[in-house]
Structure formats: structure tokens, C-alpha cells
Design a protein around this motif. Structure first.
Motif, mmCIF file in Angstrom:
data_model
loop_
_atom_site.group_PDB
_atom_site.id
_atom_site.type_symbol
_atom_site.label_atom_id
_atom_site.label_comp_id
_atom_site.label_asym_id
_atom_site.label_seq_id
_atom_site.Cartn_x
_atom_site.Cartn_y
_atom_site.Cartn_z
ATOM 1 N N MET A 1 -20.764 21.341 -38.420
ATOM 2 C CA MET A 1 -21.520 21.015 -39.587
ATOM 3 C C MET A 1 -22.899 21.400 -39.227
ATOM 4 O O MET A 1 -23.429 21.514 -38.198
ATOM 5 N N ASN A 2 -23.523 22.141 -40.388
ATOM 6 C CA ASN A 2 -24.944 22.656 -40.281
ATOM 7 C C ASN A 2 -25.675 21.496 -39.766
ATOM 8 O O ASN A 2 -25.681 20.388 -40.669
ATOM 9 N N ARG A 3 -26.605 21.765 -39.030
ATOM 10 C CA ARG A 3 -27.522 20.409 -38.460
ATOM 11 C C ARG A 3 -28.451 19.992 -39.625
ATOM 12 O O ARG A 3 -28.738 18.680 -39.881
ATOM 13 N N LEU A 4 -28.985 21.091 -40.543
ATOM 14 C CA LEU A 4 -29.814 20.773 -41.724
ATOM 15 C C LEU A 4 -28.909 19.882 -42.699
ATOM 16 O O LEU A 4 -29.445 18.675 -43.122
ATOM 17 N N LEU A 5 -27.711 20.125 -42.989
ATOM 18 C CA LEU A 5 -26.949 19.424 -43.950
ATOM 19 C C LEU A 5 -26.671 18.054 -43.180
ATOM 20 O O LEU A 5 -26.646 16.945 -43.909
ATOM 21 N N PHE A 6 -26.581 17.892 -41.962
ATOM 22 C CA PHE A 6 -26.230 16.810 -41.124
ATOM 23 C C PHE A 6 -27.263 15.727 -41.212
ATOM 24 O O PHE A 6 -27.123 14.660 -41.573
ATOM 25 N N ASN A 7 -28.626 16.365 -41.323
ATOM 26 C CA ASN A 7 -29.918 15.699 -41.489
ATOM 27 C C ASN A 7 -30.057 15.168 -42.590
ATOM 28 O O ASN A 7 -30.380 13.948 -42.827
ATOM 29 N N ILE A 8 -29.627 15.797 -43.764
ATOM 30 C CA ILE A 8 -29.930 15.351 -45.084
ATOM 31 C C ILE A 8 -28.697 14.411 -45.380
ATOM 32 O O ILE A 8 -29.198 13.171 -45.763
ATOM 33 N N VAL A 9 -27.729 14.345 -44.716
ATOM 34 C CA VAL A 9 -26.738 13.336 -44.719
ATOM 35 C C VAL A 9 -27.104 11.858 -44.221
ATOM 36 O O VAL A 9 -26.987 10.903 -44.369
ATOM 37 N N LEU A 10 -27.899 12.288 -42.868
ATOM 38 C CA LEU A 10 -28.365 10.928 -42.001
ATOM 39 C C LEU A 10 -29.512 10.154 -43.056
ATOM 40 O O LEU A 10 -29.769 8.917 -43.012
ATOM 41 N N ALA A 11 -30.458 11.261 -43.826
ATOM 42 C CA ALA A 11 -31.430 10.653 -44.661
ATOM 43 C C ALA A 11 -30.900 9.959 -45.725
ATOM 44 O O ALA A 11 -31.302 8.843 -46.234
ATOM 45 N N LEU A 12 -29.635 10.354 -46.563
ATOM 46 C CA LEU A 12 -28.985 9.721 -47.644
ATOM 47 C C LEU A 12 -28.462 8.249 -47.010
ATOM 48 O O LEU A 12 -28.433 7.512 -47.562
ATOM 49 N N VAL A 13 -27.863 8.402 -45.757
ATOM 50 C CA VAL A 13 -27.318 7.003 -45.368
ATOM 51 C C VAL A 13 -28.438 6.203 -45.032
ATOM 52 O O VAL A 13 -28.218 4.932 -45.217
ATOM 53 N N TRP A 14 -29.580 6.550 -44.456
ATOM 54 C CA TRP A 14 -30.755 5.555 -44.307
ATOM 55 C C TRP A 14 -31.151 5.083 -45.573
ATOM 56 O O TRP A 14 -31.277 3.816 -45.737
ATOM 57 N N SER A 15 -31.309 5.830 -46.630
ATOM 58 C CA SER A 15 -31.799 5.213 -48.039
ATOM 59 C C SER A 15 -30.793 4.333 -48.536
ATOM 60 O O SER A 15 -31.156 3.499 -49.308
ATOM 61 N N LEU A 16 -29.331 4.622 -48.365
ATOM 62 C CA LEU A 16 -28.342 3.769 -48.986
ATOM 63 C C LEU A 16 -28.449 2.509 -48.048
ATOM 64 O O LEU A 16 -28.146 1.147 -48.675
ATOM 65 N N ALA A 17 -28.583 2.607 -46.837
ATOM 66 C CA ALA A 17 -28.450 1.229 -46.118
ATOM 67 C C ALA A 17 -29.918 0.581 -46.374
ATOM 68 O O ALA A 17 -29.704 -0.655 -46.190
ATOM 69 N N ASP A 18 -30.980 1.085 -46.733
ATOM 70 C CA ASP A 18 -32.022 0.531 -47.170
ATOM 71 C C ASP A 18 -32.002 -0.126 -48.385
ATOM 72 O O ASP A 18 -32.616 -1.267 -48.570
ATOM 73 N N GLY A 19 -31.248 0.462 -49.368
ATOM 74 C CA GLY A 19 -30.797 -0.345 -50.514
ATOM 75 C C GLY A 19 -31.668 0.283 -51.700
ATOM 76 O O GLY A 19 -31.657 0.116 -52.865
ATOM 77 N N GLN A 20 -32.521 1.363 -51.494
ATOM 78 C CA GLN A 20 -33.362 1.901 -52.543
ATOM 79 C C GLN A 20 -33.305 3.489 -52.021
ATOM 80 O O GLN A 20 -33.687 3.703 -51.060
ATOM 81 N N ILE A 21 -33.038 4.390 -53.085
ATOM 82 C CA ILE A 21 -33.344 5.936 -53.064
ATOM 83 C C ILE A 21 -34.568 6.160 -53.544
ATOM 84 O O ILE A 21 -34.736 6.191 -54.894
ATOM 85 N N SER A 22 -35.522 6.411 -52.590
ATOM 86 C CA SER A 22 -36.844 7.026 -53.035
ATOM 87 C C SER A 22 -37.078 8.079 -52.345
ATOM 88 O O SER A 22 -36.596 8.420 -51.261
ATOM 89 N N LEU A 23 -38.197 9.064 -52.874
ATOM 90 C CA LEU A 23 -38.812 10.092 -52.041
ATOM 91 C C LEU A 23 -39.176 9.559 -50.735
ATOM 92 O O LEU A 23 -39.070 10.065 -49.870
ATOM 93 N N ALA A 24 -40.137 8.352 -50.635
ATOM 94 C CA ALA A 24 -40.667 8.141 -49.267
ATOM 95 C C ALA A 24 -39.383 7.709 -48.383
ATOM 96 O O ALA A 24 -39.558 8.059 -47.179
#
Length: 157
Positions: free
Chosen positions: A1-24
Motif C-alpha cells: 500500500m502506498n505510504r501516503l494512502l496508509f498515512n491518510i488511513v491512519l489519520a482517519l482512524v485517529w479521528s474516528l477513535a477520537d469521536g470527531q472528524i475535524s480538520l485539526a
């Protein structure tokens, strides 16, 4: 998997685990994902991702700075009674060779106020640029070659 795509997936997982999807929250997740991927480098196949991402960030900063400067120059010319513009068409020799490199360079020039990419020669070695402020043709050519083109090639090659 492309590292950039993997990094974006990790960012989404972080946001979902935190409970809110915001730019910050996505930005924090992206930075944390970048650190995780950097630490995991020894167990993953080699990649140039860790050299390209800082280059892309510097390129974005350079483009935003050029965008700000050109906006200020055009705005100053518009609001002052005397016109300072000296329009002209300049032929800029290209080191860019691929369609992607030439297209990105031409579009970045066009997005910058006061400049417009007109055409590329048949042999794809010259880009014709219309500019509002051509005080010195060689200086203008040099600003395109050592500014936008050098950074585009650094990013894409």
C-alpha cells in the motif's frame, strides 16, 4: 500500500477513535501517522515517502508565498493611479519533460496572478508565458526556471 494512502488511513482512524472528524483532528492524526510510519521504516519495504513529504510541504509554502506576492503586486498596480505593468510574452526553455511535469508547471504559473501559460512548443522544449510585469526578460525567465520549474522537478522526480 502506498505510504501516503496508509498515512491518510491512519489519520482517519485517529479521528474516528477520537469521536470527531475535524480538520485539526485529521492534521494531528496525519502527523501521528507520519511518526508511526517513520518508526516502522525498518520493517517495511524501502520508500521515498519520507523525503517527498517534506519536499511537498516546502513546495506548498513556496507556492503560497509566490501567490501572496503576486496578489499584492497586482493589487498595488490596480489601486494606484499610475500603471506599473509592462506586459509581455516570454519564451521559457523547459527542463521538464513528462506531460505531468509540464502540465503542473503550466497550471501553477497560470494560477499565479499576473501570469498566464499560453502554449508549449511542438517539441515540448519551450513554454510561452504571458506576464503583466516583465521588467527584465532574463530575470523573469530565471524566476520561472529557478523558482517554479526547479521545485516542480524536485517534487516529481
Amino acid at each position: 500500500m502506498n505510504r501516503l494512502l496508509f498515512n491518510i488511513v491512519l489519520a482517519l482512524v485517529w479521528s474516528l477513535a477520537d469521536g470527531q472528524i475535524s480538520l485539526a483532528n485529521l492534521a494531528v492524526g496525519f502527523l501521528l501517522g507520519y511518526v508511526v510510519l517513520w518508526v516502522a521504516q525498518p520493517v517495511m519495504p524501502p520508500s521515498r515517502y519520507f523525503q517527498r513529504l517534506p519536499t511537498a510541504i516546502r513546495f506548498g509554502g513556496f507556492f503560497l508565498w509566490q501567490l501572496l506576492l503576486s496578489n499584492l503586486r497586482v493589487a498595488y498596480d490596480v489601486i494606484t493611479p499610475r500603471l506599473y505593468m509592462r506586459p509581455g510574452v516570454v519564451a521559457v526553455p523547459l527542463d521538464a519533460q513528462s506531460d505531468l511535469e509540464i502540465t503542473l508547471l503550466a497550471n501553477l504559473i497560470t494560477l499565479t496572478p499576473g501570469t498566464l501559460s499560453l502554449d508549449v512548443s511542438e517539441d515540448r522544449r519551450i513554454l510561452y508565458v504571458h506576464a503583466m510585469f516583465v521588467d527584465d526578460v532574463e530575470q523573469f525567465r530565471d524566476s520561472i526556471k529557478n523558482g517554479f520549474e526547479r521545485r516542480v522537478l524536485e517534487l516529481l522526480r
